[in-house]
Design a protein around this motif. Structure first.
Motif, PDB file in Angstrom:
ATOM      1  N   LYS A   6      13.687  36.518  16.946  1.00  0.00           N
ATOM      2  CA  LYS A   6      12.558  37.347  17.376  1.00  0.00           C
ATOM      3  C   LYS A   6      13.032  38.716  17.844  1.00  0.00           C
ATOM      4  O   LYS A   6      12.440  39.734  17.499  1.00  0.00           O
ATOM      5  CB  LYS A   6      11.792  36.656  18.507  1.00  0.00           C
ATOM      6  N   TYR A   9      14.158  40.796  14.894  1.00  0.00           N
ATOM      7  CA  TYR A   9      12.997  41.249  14.134  1.00  0.00           C
ATOM      8  C   TYR A   9      12.247  42.370  14.865  1.00  0.00           C
ATOM      9  O   TYR A   9      11.852  43.364  14.252  1.00  0.00           O
ATOM     10  CB  TYR A   9      12.052  40.092  13.834  1.00  0.00           C
ATOM     11  N   ILE A  10      12.072  42.233  16.165  1.00  0.00           N
ATOM     12  CA  ILE A  10      11.357  43.258  16.935  1.00  0.00           C
ATOM     13  C   ILE A  10      12.115  44.577  16.913  1.00  0.00           C
ATOM     14  O   ILE A  10      11.531  45.643  16.736  1.00  0.00           O
ATOM     15  CB  ILE A  10      11.122  42.785  18.388  1.00  0.00           C
ATOM     16  N   GLY A  13      13.352  44.998  12.586  1.00  0.00           N
ATOM     17  CA  GLY A  13      12.355  44.779  11.551  1.00  0.00           C
ATOM     18  C   GLY A  13      12.797  43.868  10.417  1.00  0.00           C
ATOM     19  O   GLY A  13      12.269  43.959   9.306  1.00  0.00           O
ATOM     20  N   CYS A  14      13.764  42.987  10.688  1.00  0.00           N
ATOM     21  CA  CYS A  14      14.221  42.056   9.654  1.00  0.00           C
ATOM     22  C   CYS A  14      14.777  40.795  10.305  1.00  0.00           C
ATOM     23  O   CYS A  14      15.013  40.754  11.505  1.00  0.00           O
ATOM     24  CB  CYS A  14      15.282  42.701   8.768  1.00  0.00           C
ATOM     25  N   ARG A  45      15.391  46.460   4.407  1.00  0.00           N
ATOM     26  CA  ARG A  45      14.477  45.573   5.133  1.00  0.00           C
ATOM     27  C   ARG A  45      14.356  46.114   6.538  1.00  0.00           C
ATOM     28  O   ARG A  45      15.353  46.222   7.250  1.00  0.00           O
ATOM     29  CB  ARG A  45      15.013  44.149   5.153  1.00  0.00           C
ATOM     30  N   GLY A  46      13.145  46.454   6.915  1.00  0.00           N
ATOM     31  CA  GLY A  46      12.948  47.044   8.238  1.00  0.00           C
ATOM     32  C   GLY A  46      13.756  48.325   8.351  1.00  0.00           C
ATOM     33  O   GLY A  46      13.673  49.196   7.491  1.00  0.00           O
ATOM     34  N   GLN A  47      14.569  48.410   9.387  1.00  0.00           N
ATOM     35  CA  GLN A  47      15.393  49.592   9.605  1.00  0.00           C
ATOM     36  C   GLN A  47      16.829  49.393   9.134  1.00  0.00           C
ATOM     37  O   GLN A  47      17.706  50.173   9.472  1.00  0.00           O
ATOM     38  CB  GLN A  47      15.370  49.953  11.087  1.00  0.00           C
ATOM     39  N   THR A  48      17.070  48.336   8.372  1.00  0.00           N
ATOM     40  CA  THR A  48      18.426  48.058   7.902  1.00  0.00           C
ATOM     41  C   THR A  48      18.513  48.210   6.390  1.00  0.00           C
ATOM     42  O   THR A  48      17.540  48.000   5.672  1.00  0.00           O
ATOM     43  CB  THR A  48      18.885  46.641   8.289  1.00  0.00           C
TER      44      THR A  48
END
Length: 124
Positions: A6, A9-10, A13-14, A45-48
């Motif tokens: 969690k 992800y927060i 973003g992945c 994915r997200g910021q990665t």
């Protein structure tokens, strides 16, 4: 979903398994974009960003400028079980024999930022 998943992800973003065990940590968008030009088979994915440099799986995770923002990213990477994090970016210098674009590998650093001291007992 686990607590660590969690948090990753927060903050990024992945999912943790989307991040390679070796991560490059640029601060500026210009450096991030330059590094991404070296990645093969990259995906975001997200910021990665994840891809390959030669045969090595790597992720590129921008931190923004400053130790507090880098610390937030490093906390998330720790929870994603990343094994190697390498700070990489542009720098300034006080000597004339270092030109723009030169690669410098530091063997020491000054820790006067205010964030690092909170981690000194934890860093190995």
């Amino acid at each position: 979903m686990s607590q660590n998943s969690k948090i990753v992800y927060i903050l990024l973003g992945c999912a943790p398994d989307s991040i390679a065990k070796t991560v490059l940590l640029p601060a500026t968008p210009a450096c991030t974009n330059r590094i991404l030009g070296f990645l093969k088979k990259s995906e975001t994915r997200g910021q990665t960003h994840r891809g390959k440099v030669n045969s090595l799986n790597v992720s590129v995770v921008p931190t923004g400028i400053g130790c507090p923002s880098a610390a937030i990213v490093l906390e998330a990477l720790h929870r994603a079980d990343v094994k190697t994090a390498i700070r990489i970016d542009f720098l300034g210098g006080l000597v004339e024999n270092i030109d723009v674009g030169d690669i410098v590998i530091a063997d020491s650093a000054f820790k006067g930022d205010g964030t690092t001291r909170h981690y000194m007992g934890v860093i190995r």
